[in-house]
Design an enzyme around this catalytic site. Structure first.
Site, PDB file in Angstrom:
ATOM      1  N   CYS A  21       0.812  -1.224   0.000  1.00 38.58           N
ATOM      2  CA  CYS A  21       0.000   0.000   0.000  1.00 38.58           C
ATOM      3  C   CYS A  21       0.848   1.279   0.000  1.00 38.58           C
ATOM      4  O   CYS A  21       0.342   2.360  -0.319  1.00 38.58           O
ATOM      5  CB  CYS A  21      -0.950   0.010   1.198  1.00 38.58           C
ATOM      6  SG  CYS A  21      -2.090  -1.372   1.173  1.00 38.58           S
ATOM      7  N   HIS A  78      -3.512   7.303   2.119  1.00 39.18           N
ATOM      8  CA  HIS A  78      -3.874   5.968   1.647  1.00 39.18           C
ATOM      9  C   HIS A  78      -5.270   5.657   2.190  1.00 39.18           C
ATOM     10  O   HIS A  78      -5.579   5.961   3.346  1.00 39.18           O
ATOM     11  CB  HIS A  78      -2.860   4.936   2.156  1.00 39.18           C
ATOM     12  CG  HIS A  78      -3.288   3.532   1.923  1.00 39.18           C
ATOM     13  ND1 HIS A  78      -3.725   3.090   0.690  1.00 39.18           N
ATOM     14  CD2 HIS A  78      -3.377   2.456   2.754  1.00 39.18           C
ATOM     15  CE1 HIS A  78      -4.051   1.814   0.781  1.00 39.18           C
ATOM     16  NE2 HIS A  78      -3.858   1.404   2.023  1.00 39.18           N
ATOM     17  N   ASN A 124     -10.158  -0.123  -0.499  1.00 42.55           N
ATOM     18  CA  ASN A 124      -8.697  -0.051  -0.395  1.00 42.55           C
ATOM     19  C   ASN A 124      -8.088  -0.611  -1.681  1.00 42.55           C
ATOM     20  O   ASN A 124      -8.162  -1.817  -1.928  1.00 42.55           O
ATOM     21  CB  ASN A 124      -8.244  -0.863   0.827  1.00 42.55           C
ATOM     22  CG  ASN A 124      -6.742  -0.851   1.035  1.00 42.55           C
ATOM     23  OD1 ASN A 124      -5.983  -0.446   0.154  1.00 42.55           O
ATOM     24  ND2 ASN A 124      -6.302  -1.299   2.186  1.00 42.55           N
TER      25      ASN A 124
HETATM   26  O1  UT7 Z   1      -3.996  -1.015   3.578  1.00 43.16           O
HETATM   27  C1  UT7 Z   1      -3.078  -1.669   4.363  1.00 43.16           C
HETATM   28  C2  UT7 Z   1      -3.331  -1.513   5.795  1.00 43.16           C
HETATM   29  N1  UT7 Z   1      -4.580  -2.105   6.180  1.00 43.16           N
HETATM   30  C3  UT7 Z   1      -5.271  -1.540   7.142  1.00 43.16           C
HETATM   31  O2  UT7 Z   1      -4.870  -0.497   7.585  1.00 43.16           O
HETATM   32  C4  UT7 Z   1      -6.487  -2.243   7.681  1.00 43.16           C
HETATM   33  C5  UT7 Z   1      -6.479  -2.129   9.188  1.00 43.16           C
HETATM   34  N2  UT7 Z   1      -7.580  -2.778   9.859  1.00 43.16           N
HETATM   35  C6  UT7 Z   1      -8.870  -2.378   9.762  1.00 43.16           C
HETATM   36  O3  UT7 Z   1      -9.200  -1.517   8.988  1.00 43.16           O
HETATM   37  C7  UT7 Z   1      -9.876  -2.988  10.709  1.00 43.16           C
HETATM   38  O4  UT7 Z   1      -9.187  -3.733  11.689  1.00 43.16           O
HETATM   39  C8  UT7 Z   1     -10.913  -3.919  10.001  1.00 43.16           C
HETATM   40  C9  UT7 Z   1     -11.869  -3.062   9.195  1.00 43.16           C
HETATM   41  C10 UT7 Z   1     -10.204  -4.914   9.113  1.00 43.16           C
HETATM   42  C11 UT7 Z   1     -11.733  -4.684  11.042  1.00 43.16           C
HETATM   43  O5  UT7 Z   1     -12.355  -3.779  11.934  1.00 43.16           O
HETATM   44  P1  UT7 Z   1     -12.254  -3.988  13.519  1.00 43.16           P
HETATM   45  O6  UT7 Z   1     -13.054  -2.942  14.134  1.00 43.16           O
HETATM   46  O7  UT7 Z   1     -10.784  -4.043  13.850  1.00 43.16           O
HETATM   47  O8  UT7 Z   1     -12.968  -5.374  13.712  1.00 43.16           O
HETATM   48  P2  UT7 Z   1     -12.373  -6.725  14.355  1.00 43.16           P
HETATM   49  O9  UT7 Z   1     -11.407  -7.354  13.408  1.00 43.16           O
HETATM   50  O10 UT7 Z   1     -11.949  -6.473  15.757  1.00 43.16           O
HETATM   51  O11 UT7 Z   1     -13.689  -7.603  14.377  1.00 43.16           O
HETATM   52  C12 UT7 Z   1     -14.820  -7.241  15.187  1.00 43.16           C
HETATM   53  C13 UT7 Z   1     -15.926  -8.244  14.935  1.00 43.16           C
HETATM   54  C14 UT7 Z   1     -15.462  -9.682  15.015  1.00 43.16           C
HETATM   55  O12 UT7 Z   1     -16.491 -10.448  15.623  1.00 43.16           O
HETATM   56  P3  UT7 Z   1     -16.386 -10.849  17.188  1.00 43.16           P
HETATM   57  O13 UT7 Z   1     -15.119 -11.653  17.312  1.00 43.16           O
HETATM   58  O14 UT7 Z   1     -16.309  -9.544  17.932  1.00 43.16           O
HETATM   59  O15 UT7 Z   1     -17.637 -11.634  17.405  1.00 43.16           O
HETATM   60  C15 UT7 Z   1     -15.340 -10.110  13.571  1.00 43.16           C
HETATM   61  O16 UT7 Z   1     -15.528 -11.489  13.392  1.00 43.16           O
HETATM   62  O17 UT7 Z   1     -16.446  -8.075  13.619  1.00 43.16           O
HETATM   63  C16 UT7 Z   1     -16.472  -9.327  12.945  1.00 43.16           C
HETATM   64  N3  UT7 Z   1     -16.293  -9.110  11.518  1.00 43.16           N
HETATM   65  C17 UT7 Z   1     -17.311  -8.851  10.683  1.00 43.16           C
HETATM   66  N4  UT7 Z   1     -18.620  -8.732  10.866  1.00 43.16           N
HETATM   67  C18 UT7 Z   1     -19.384  -8.455   9.810  1.00 43.16           C
HETATM   68  C19 UT7 Z   1     -15.131  -9.087  10.825  1.00 43.16           C
HETATM   69  N5  UT7 Z   1     -15.382  -8.839   9.530  1.00 43.16           N
HETATM   70  C20 UT7 Z   1     -16.718  -8.676   9.421  1.00 43.16           C
HETATM   71  C21 UT7 Z   1     -17.559  -8.385   8.347  1.00 43.16           C
HETATM   72  N6  UT7 Z   1     -18.891  -8.272   8.573  1.00 43.16           N
HETATM   73  N7  UT7 Z   1     -17.097  -8.191   7.079  1.00 43.16           N
END
Ligand code: UT7
Length: 322
Positions: A113, A249, A279
């Site tokens: 990225c 980004h 992204n």
């Molecule tokens: O470009 C290169 C760099 N990349 C980034 O900078 C990405 C960085 N990370 C992020 O943007 C975020 O961490 C994400 C958008 C990927 C995820 O958001 P989050 O607030 O960190 O969510 P999480 O991974 O902590 O997941 C929270 C919950 C989980 O469920 P439980 O364990 O709390 O029951 C996941 O299983 O959300 C669930 N979950 C979803 N739910 C519905 C994860 N993906 C999804 C989804 N739809 N697509």
């Protein structure tokens, strides 16, 4: 002194749009979750047979038209991509042939990225040295090809697209400075853990897709981008108030907003395209730049701060007078 200045910008998005509602029919997710956690509403997906070089060519031609530059005028082509058409030749060489250029310097940069910011830093150094005078710098990706469309934690995040700039030698900055970093200790937090040297066998299976420990990446990204903002301002003797536009980004609206807060910038000085593009990795910054140049928000003389964070980890910034 010789500096590199932006003479033209261009971008291209594939026709096909994949909305959050489309994804609701593919995996267990919801439009509300995707919007709240990422800010993404839709993304573009390359058609079957449409390659990274196809997207790069369309973006490049648009930037070249704006800069009034022909293929033969270019003496340096750098393509930042994680999704090249072939193992080799580089996508830059494939693009060079299409643009009717024979003999100029051409190579790809792989910094995921942060690739476009790396490519701008390299092109800037070529131009400042006096060895080259007209560079085409492209960020282009078909990330849809390395996504596991059954994995809701990644498939909702990414999209395809390309952006390009033409840089020309000039007497005034231009690119004021670039700051480029990496730390391979984080190699496993965001990766496609397969490749040529590890063997093609692995690429047939699930491991050939993007894997991300999203939450951990998120935390490091916010901290690191805060630091790169401080480093860029401090090393160039600037205040927050000197920055007219943040062109970040586009990974996640919450990361973008955290960086904007760090800069004391209100959201109307931040170019935000993550909602419409998702992204697009190395393509996201030049895509965002082109959108804001063409809709008239970014004007000649404005000071721009470009920043990125991605797999590697890699991160960096480019400070530019447009
Ligand atoms: O470009 C290169 C760099 N990349 C980034 O900078 C990405 C960085 N990370 C992020 O943007 C975020 O961490 C994400 C958008 C990927 C995820 O958001 P989050 O607030 O960190 O969510 P999480 O991974 O902590 O997941 C929270 C919950 C989980 O469920 P439980 O364990 O709390 O029951 C996941 O299983 O959300 C669930 N979950 C979803 N739910 C519905 C994860 N993906 C999804 C989804 N739809 N697509």
């Amino acid at each position: 002194m010789i500096y590199a200045g932006i003479a033209g910008t261009g971008s291209y998005l594939p026709e096909k749009v994949l909305t959050n509602h489309d994804l609701e029919r593919m995996v267990d997710t919801s439009d509300a979750w995707i919007r709240e956690r990422t800010g993404i509403g839709k993304r573009h997906i390359a058609a079957e047979g449409e390659t990274t070089c196809d997207l790069a060519e369309a973006a490049a031609r648009s930037a070249m038209a704006q800069a009034h530059v022909r293929g033969e005028d270019i003496d340096l082509i750098i393509v930042a991509t994680t999704t090249p058409d072939r193992v080799f030749p580089s996508t830059a060489c494939l693009l060079q042939e299409r643009l009717g250029n024979h003999g100029c310097t051409a190579f790809d940069v792989q910094a995921v990225c942060t690739g476009f910011v790396y490519a701008m830093g390299i092109a800037d150094k070529f131009i400042r040295s006096g060895s080259h005078r007209c560079a085409l710098v492209v960020g282009a990706e078909t990330l849809s090809r390395i996504i596991d469309w059954t994995d809701r934690t990644t498939c909702v995040l990414f999209g395809d697209g390309a952006g390009a700039v033409v840089l020309k030698a000039q007497d005034e900055p231009g690119i004021i400075a670039t700051h480029l970093h990496a730390d391979g200790a984080y190699k496993d937090l965001l990766t496609v853990p397969a490749g040529i040297s590890q063997g093609y066998g692995a690429m047939q299976g699930k491991e050939a897709f993007i894997q991300m420990r999203g939450n951990e990446v998120f935390r490091v990204a916010v901290n690191t981008l805060g630091q790169i903002v401080d480093e860029t301002l401090q090393k160039n003797g600037l205040d927050q108030a000197d920055i007219d536009w943040l062109v970040p980004h586009q990974a996640n609206i919450r990361i973008i907003n955290a960086t904007a807060r760090k800069l004391g910038l209100s959201t109307d000085h931040v170019v935000q395209t993550v909602e419409d593009h998702g992204n697009t990795s190395a393509a996201s910054i030049p895509l965002a730049l082109d959108v804001a140049v063409r809709d008239g928000r970014i004007k000649r003389g404005n000071k721009l701060l470009l920043e990125a964070f991605g797999g590697g980890f890699t991160w960096g910034s480019a400070l530019i007078t447009y």
